[in-house]
Design an enzyme around this catalytic site. Structure first.
Site, PDB file in Angstrom:
ATOM      1  N   GLU B  60       0.810  -1.219   0.000  1.00  0.00           N
ATOM      2  CA  GLU B  60       0.000   0.000   0.000  1.00  0.00           C
ATOM      3  C   GLU B  60       0.842   1.267   0.000  1.00  0.00           C
ATOM      4  O   GLU B  60       0.522   2.227  -0.707  1.00  0.00           O
ATOM      5  CB  GLU B  60      -0.956   0.008   1.203  1.00  0.00           C
ATOM      6  CG  GLU B  60      -2.203  -0.849   1.034  1.00  0.00           C
ATOM      7  CD  GLU B  60      -1.971  -2.324   1.296  1.00  0.00           C
ATOM      8  OE1 GLU B  60      -0.831  -2.705   1.650  1.00  0.00           O
ATOM      9  OE2 GLU B  60      -2.920  -3.111   1.152  1.00  0.00           O
ATOM     10  N   HIS B 129      -9.974  -4.730  11.083  1.00  0.00           N
ATOM     11  CA  HIS B 129     -10.663  -4.733   9.790  1.00  0.00           C
ATOM     12  C   HIS B 129     -12.011  -4.010   9.812  1.00  0.00           C
ATOM     13  O   HIS B 129     -12.831  -4.219   8.926  1.00  0.00           O
ATOM     14  CB  HIS B 129     -10.871  -6.180   9.320  1.00  0.00           C
ATOM     15  CG  HIS B 129      -9.701  -6.757   8.588  1.00  0.00           C
ATOM     16  ND1 HIS B 129      -8.433  -6.754   9.106  1.00  0.00           N
ATOM     17  CD2 HIS B 129      -9.594  -7.346   7.369  1.00  0.00           C
ATOM     18  CE1 HIS B 129      -7.609  -7.330   8.238  1.00  0.00           C
ATOM     19  NE2 HIS B 129      -8.285  -7.689   7.174  1.00  0.00           N
TER      20      HIS B 129
HETATM   21  C1  TPP Z   1      -1.947  -4.408   4.331  1.00  0.00           C
HETATM   22  C2  TPP Z   1      -3.003  -5.308   3.838  1.00  0.00           C
HETATM   23  N1  TPP Z   1      -3.416  -5.210   2.552  1.00  0.00           N
HETATM   24  C3  TPP Z   1      -4.370  -6.025   2.081  1.00  0.00           C
HETATM   25  C4  TPP Z   1      -4.951  -6.965   2.876  1.00  0.00           C
HETATM   26  C5  TPP Z   1      -6.019  -7.898   2.330  1.00  0.00           C
HETATM   27  N2  TPP Z   1      -5.477  -9.249   2.218  1.00  0.00           N
HETATM   28  C6  TPP Z   1      -5.670 -10.142   3.188  1.00  0.00           C
HETATM   29  S1  TPP Z   1      -4.881 -11.562   2.880  1.00  0.00           S
HETATM   30  C7  TPP Z   1      -4.268 -11.015   1.422  1.00  0.00           C
HETATM   31  C8  TPP Z   1      -3.407 -11.921   0.600  1.00  0.00           C
HETATM   32  C9  TPP Z   1      -2.186 -12.359   1.324  1.00  0.00           C
HETATM   33  O1  TPP Z   1      -1.532 -13.391   0.651  1.00  0.00           O
HETATM   34  P1  TPP Z   1      -0.301 -14.176   1.238  1.00  0.00           P
HETATM   35  O2  TPP Z   1       0.599 -13.255   1.978  1.00  0.00           O
HETATM   36  O3  TPP Z   1       0.302 -14.952   0.130  1.00  0.00           O
HETATM   37  O4  TPP Z   1      -0.931 -15.158   2.334  1.00  0.00           O
HETATM   38  P2  TPP Z   1      -1.946 -16.377   2.147  1.00  0.00           P
HETATM   39  O5  TPP Z   1      -3.317 -15.803   2.302  1.00  0.00           O
HETATM   40  O6  TPP Z   1      -1.719 -16.964   0.815  1.00  0.00           O
HETATM   41  O7  TPP Z   1      -1.669 -17.289   3.276  1.00  0.00           O
HETATM   42  C10 TPP Z   1      -4.693  -9.717   1.182  1.00  0.00           C
HETATM   43  C11 TPP Z   1      -4.401  -8.942  -0.017  1.00  0.00           C
HETATM   44  C12 TPP Z   1      -4.533  -7.018   4.221  1.00  0.00           C
HETATM   45  N3  TPP Z   1      -5.087  -7.868   5.098  1.00  0.00           N
HETATM   46  N4  TPP Z   1      -3.565  -6.200   4.670  1.00  0.00           N
END
Ligand code: TPP
Ligand code: MG
Lengths: 338, 327
Positions: B60, B129
């Protein structure tokens, strides 16, 4: 997208000379996580679990193998996909389920929910829902270990997507610069929500990001191999204990479910075939086969394990269903420490 | 008049502005191939291609800053936050760079950028959230803060935001994306700083916005009407600039004010409104201004605690009865 795990890699064959009861404990733990998550999916479907709920199905070997390599004194921290790691760290699964249903007996009295499991006694530093936000915190726990002259370490888990955010890079630099006993473990399940690693990271081999910070690193290509995970994490932990130096480990894995319970299992970003192919390499199945081949367990063992785990899950449900909601006064507690 | 959801209204606004102005592009997590985490950008990738509808990594601070830099040198980015909670990771960029650039550069560089996404609580998403962040963004000179409560305003205000030469914080509501309403046929925009009287009344003025207006205040006003209490309900539509005249004139008529907002009480938007009204309408007020806010605690996950913390219809009715000295 060619993100398929290598089909040929079996679980480390010689079982590394690890005591049979430990191996079986890991198997049971993985099975418990799997069945726990299946129960969560069911309860979410029934509307009993609310909010966001991210399941760990497919990634169980990472929890068992990594946490198998540390002691109860060591710290663990992770993101919101936290049920499996909490279980492996010894958090009472009954209290985890109670938390998911917003009950007063839950790990945070119903305040945090699925994404924010915590257990001070078990040195489980959470469940964190802002991507990357927990990485400096895990680094800080390691800082405290060194500050106090202890030989403890912190395992800091994260998703592949989290390696693209600033806090990841700031933390790695600081940990390497200050020599902090933290082991960063990337659970590379190929996607951050619907975005594949190659669309989000300028380098696909995520462990190589350590090079920029002069940090030791390793990759585990088969995240279904609980022994390989154990072995690699153990080496990093030993190194951290003796030299205070951090490591960045990448484990190639796969999540079977959608990103969270409110997302489709494959959607448009990955195919059904990809999911089905990965499921054939199931960490539980390959581990069970290795145990059988080594004559450490026979079919009866696996049947009895199922029965045992089933009764644990039933206990979790019973405990949760009979637990009260938090009383309204709880709204105003825990805002400031005494 | 066409009836569309708030989601479609926002989509139309971006679509029309992108068709109208080559400099406009959309950037954020999952906005392109996934069509948006909440499907607000549905179809835009197909129409405008990956050059203008851009999936970002989870970064972000980085992509907000990239938007600001691009805006300084002539582009007009729309940056989507999957939710406004994640904007906190980009807080430095939004505050130190977007908000202050024009002033700090002595007028050299303005920053025509829109930051948008859903804000506030949805269901059981817990503390990190669920945050209603309008008051903190409204705090900073240089930012405009927009919070539509219906389809017509969502579209008209977003088009204005995209054409505005300043950074605009545009806060939607996840829980309202599917809610439908009439929008005018064809091209239209809605100016900032012009609120709307949702319902005329004589006894008490209520000021509220976004989801809390529609899901709580409107319903409370209906119940109060059954008790014979006539509420004038005002939707300011933009938090900054605020339509002070509309609020003052209403209070001068009703002599009583209740502000209903989702955020926390301390230094909330309602605190500012209360101050302005006590300053400008002191002689007209028949009761101290009342506020209904979220409780001053991080929002818990458990459903019973969550609903106890957030504003609800009962709390609004109680506040209105209080300023009328009915209890
Ligand atoms: C700073 C932030 N941006 C966006 C989100 C929304 N979000 C939650 S999980 C996620 C994907 C994360 O993927 P990864 O790090 O690969 O973990 P996985 O879910 O695959 O375990 C996103 C974009 C968030 N929680 N925090
Ligand atoms: Mg991932």
């Amino acid at each position: 997208m060619n993100n398929i795990l290598p089909l040929t890699k079996p679980v480390t064959k010689n079982l590394l000379g690890i005591a049979p009861e430990i191996l079986l404990k890991w198997y049971d733990e993985m099975l418990l996580i799997r069945r726990f998550e299946e129960k969560c999916a069911q309860l979410y479907g029934m509307g009993k679990i609310g909010g966001f709920c991210h399941l760990y199905n497919g990634q169980e070997a990472i929890a068992a193998g990594s946490i198998g390599a540390i002691t109860p004194d060591d710290y663990v921290i992770t993101a919101y996909r936290d049920h499996g790691l909490a279980i492996s760290k010894g958090v009472d699964p009954r209290r985890i389920l109670a938390e998911l249903l917003g009950k007063h007996t839950g790990t945070t009295k119903g305040k945090g929910g699925s994404m924010h499991l915590f257990d001070r006694e078990k040195n489980f530093l959470g469940g964190h829902a802002i991507v990357g936000g927990h990485i400096p915190i895990g680094t800080g726990a390691a800082f405290a270990c060194k500050y106090r002259g202890e030989k403890r370490v912190c395992l800091c888990f994260m998703g592949d997507g989290a390696t693209n955010i600033g806090e990841f890079h700031e933390s790695l630099n600081l940990a390497a610069l200050w020599k902090l006993p933290v082991i960063y473990i990337i659970e590379n399940n190929k996607y951050g929500m619907g975005t594949s690693v190659d669309r989000a990271s300028s380098i696909e081999a995520l462990h190589k990001k350590a090079a920029a910070y002069n940090m030791r690193s390793a990759v585990i290509m088969d995240g279904n191999d609980v022994l390989k995970i154990y072995q690699t994490v153990k080496a990093a932990v030993d190194h951290a204990r003796s030299s205070y130096e951090p490591s960045l480990l990448e484990v190639q894995t796969f999540r079977y479910r959608g990103h969270s319970m409110s997302d489709p299992i494959h959607g448009h970003y990955r195919t059904k075939e990809e999911v089905e192919t990965q499921k054939k390499l199931d960490p539980l199945t390959v581990f069970a086969e290795a145990l059988k081949d080594a004559h450490l367990a026979a079919d009866e063992y696996f049947e009895s394990a199922e029965a045992r785990i089933k009764s644990i899950i039933e206990e979790c449900v019973q405990f949760t269903e009979s637990s009260p909601e938090p009383p309204l006064e709880e709204l105003y507690t825990d805002v400031y420490a005494e | 008049m066409p009836v569309v959801s708030i989601r479609e209204a926002l989509n139309q606004a971006m679509d029309e502005e992108m068709a109208r102005d080559e400099r406009v592009f959309l950037m954020g997590e999952e906005v392109a191939q996934y069509n948006g985490a909440y499907k607000v950008s549905q179809g835009l990738l197909t129409k405008y291609g990956p050059k203008r509808i851009i999936d970002t990594p989870i970064a972000e601070a980085g992509f907000s800053g990239i938007g600001i830099g691009a805006a300084m040198v002539g582009l007009r980015p729309i940056v989507e936050f999957m939710t406004w909670n994640f904007s906190l990771v980009a807080f430095d960029q939004i505050v130190n760079n977007a908000a202050q650039m024009l002033s700090m550069s002595g007028g050299n560089f303005n920053v025509p950028i829109v930051f948008r996404g859903p804000g506030g609580a949805a269901h059981s998403l817990a503390a990190t959230h669920s945050q209603a962040l309008e008051s903190i963004y409204a705090h900073f000179p240089g930012l405009k803060v927009v919070m539509p409560s219906n389809s017509r305003d969502a579209k008209g205000l977003l088009k204005t935001a995209i054409r505005d030469n300043n950074p605009v914080v545009f806060i939607e509501s996840e829980m309202m994306y599917g809610e439908k309403g009439e929008i005018p046929e064809g091209e239209y925009t809605i100016p900032f700083g012009v609120g709307e009287v949702i319902k005329e009344g004589t006894d008490v003025t209520i000021v509220s916005w976004s989801r809390i207006l529609q899901h709580i205040a409107v319903k409370a006003v209906g119940r109060l009407a059954e008790e014979g209490i006539s509420v004038e309900l005002i939707d300011p539509r933009t938090i900054k600039p605020m339509d002070w005249e509309l609020i003052f004139n209403s209070v001068k008529k009703t002599n009583r004010l209740v502000i209903v907002e989702e955020g926390w009480p301390f230094a909330g938007v309602g605190a500012q409104i209360s101050h302005e009204v006590s300053n400008h309408c002191f002689d007209y007020l028949d009761a101290p201004v009342e506020r209904v806010t979220q409780e001053d605690v991080p929002l818990p996950y458990a459903h019973n605690l969550e609903i106890a913390s957030l504003p609800n219809i009962q709390k609004v009715i109680r506040a209105v009865r209080k300023v009328m000295y009915l209890d």
